[in-house]
Design an enzyme around this catalytic site. Structure first.
Site, PDB file in Angstrom:
ATOM      1  N   LYS A   1      38.891  55.069  40.023  1.00  0.00           N
ATOM      2  CA  LYS A   1      38.904  55.394  38.173  1.00  0.00           C
ATOM      3  C   LYS A   1      37.049  54.352  38.578  1.00  0.00           C
ATOM      4  CE  LYS A   1      41.794  56.287  35.969  1.00  0.00           C
ATOM      5  NZ  LYS A   1      41.412  56.874  34.619  1.00  0.00           N
TER       6      LYS A   1
ATOM      7  N   TYR B   1      43.129  54.534  44.430  1.00  0.00           N
ATOM      8  CA  TYR B   1      42.927  54.950  42.674  1.00  0.00           C
ATOM      9  C   TYR B   1      41.881  53.905  41.882  1.00  0.00           C
ATOM     10  CZ  TYR B   1      44.609  54.339  38.195  1.00  0.00           C
ATOM     11  OH  TYR B   1      44.767  54.331  36.681  1.00  0.00           O
TER      12      TYR B   1
ATOM     13  N   ARG C   1      53.398  45.158  47.983  1.00  0.00           N
ATOM     14  CA  ARG C   1      52.737  46.835  48.640  1.00  0.00           C
ATOM     15  C   ARG C   1      51.665  46.268  48.961  1.00  0.00           C
ATOM     16  NH1 ARG C   1      53.779  49.985  42.876  1.00  0.00           N
ATOM     17  NH2 ARG C   1      51.423  48.763  42.290  1.00  0.00           N
TER      18      ARG C   1
END
Ligand code: UD1
Length: 314
Positions: free
Chosen positions: A148, A144, A271
């Site tokens: 971006k 991600y 995470r």
């Protein structure tokens, strides 16, 4: 009459931009959204003041005619979430990179006035120094973040090569009303809001001491409008943050205080792809866009919680 175009305009941030444009008296607003994560209900009371088109930015043939001739394109359509891009990288690659290319190409070929692009603070990765300044080298840690960042580079190249006006705004963890709390990929504060209203523990990944520069959605909408009209900013990347830094433990503690309850969080493993700390240097936004955020974390959280109380069923 030339129009404003909001890609992802049925989403949480896009719909806030639509509302802000209407407040400013915008006459013609076209929204493109494929309703993958966006919802028409986000546009409920403004639906009749805009032209909503269920179109996917990955479909160039359908999207390009709508983008053609726009005064400003607010490009918010994306598949967000760091963990989602790790679990299922193909769709986010497709939308965040190829879709963004389509929007820029259509804007450039169609003579649009400017593209304001929703970039992400995730592009910085873990930096040795805080706050994060636009001049730092990017260091994306997830698909991600990289996607971006590629969009930013494309904005810059379209500006320098094709003369398209572009501005990339690096959002820092936006939160507020209408953020969908229902997916495991939803922003952490939306999940916290739902948990506190349901009087249950949230899951915190890691020790909860990771920090974010949580930014209220109305400040981000305002930033977009400033970026739409500022002079001498084409090709630039500008932080869209609040300038502060709040840990997850602090955020959960605040919600417990507001609600007058004590509910310990459950802690899980950290995470993958997570950035440890995030905080924006806001000087460029002040200098180049004349923008300073208005909402403190406390105020934004209270407004958001009230919205969830009224609108989200436990
Ligand atoms: C990242 C970007 C942000 C972008 C967003 C899009 C950074 C610093 N920020 O947000 O600019 O808008 O992607 O999706 O990269 N967490 C929990 N429990 C939960 C959910 C999350 O503890 O139930 C934790 C995460 O592990 C993370 C933090 O909360 O440490 C924030 O997560 P999230 O809200 O998903 O946003 P970022 O990944 O930080």
């Amino acid at each position: 009459m030339s129009h404003y175009l909001v890609t992802g305009g049925a989403g949480f941030i896009g719909s806030a931009i639509v509302r802000r444009l209407l407040q400013e008296g915008a006459r013609k607003i076209v929204v493109i959204d494929n309703l993958l994560t966006g919802r028409e209900s986000n546009l409920e009371e403004v639906r009749r003041s805009i032209d909503f088109q269920r179109v996917d930015i990955c479909n160039y043939e359908e999207a390009a005619p709508l983008i053609r001739g726009a005064a400003v394109v607010f490009h918010q359509a994306a598949i967000p979430s760091v963990p989602r891009s790790i679990d299922d990288p193909v769709p986010s690659h497709e939308v965040n990179i190829n879709g963004t290319f389509n929007v820029l190409r259509a804007a450039s070929e169609g003579g649009a006035g400017r593209v304001v692009y929703a970039a992400s603070s995730s592009a910085y990765g873990d930096t040795a120094v805080l706050p994060k300044v636009e001049t730092m080298n990017p260091s994306p840690k997830s698909p991600y973040a990289l996607q971006k960042l590629v969009g930013e580079y494309y904005c810059n190249v379209f500006s320098s090569v094709y003369g398209l006006e572009t501005v990339a705004l690096r959002y820092f963890n936006v939160y507020g009303p209408r953020q969908d709390p229902s997916s495991p990929y939803s922003g952490v504060l939306s999940q916290f809001m739902k948990a506190i209203l349901e009087r249950r523990s949230p899951t915190i990944f890691g020790d909860g001491e990771q920090s974010r520069d949580f930014t209220y959605v109305d400040d981000v909408a305002e930033l977009n409008l400033k970026a739409a009209s500022a002079k001498n900013v084409s090709g630039k990347v500008i932080n869209g943050g609040n300038g502060g830094r709040i840990t997850l433990n602090q955020a959960w503690a605040l919600l417990q205080r507001i609600e007058g309850v004590e509910i310990p969080a459950v802690y899980g493993p950290p995470r993958a792809g997570d950035v440890r700390d995030s905080q924006a240097e806001t000087a460029t936004a002040v200098r180049d866009l004349g923008h300073a955020p208005k909402f403190s974390f406390d105020e934004g959280m209270r407004l958001t919680l009230e919205w969830y109380r009224r609108n989200v069923r436990g």
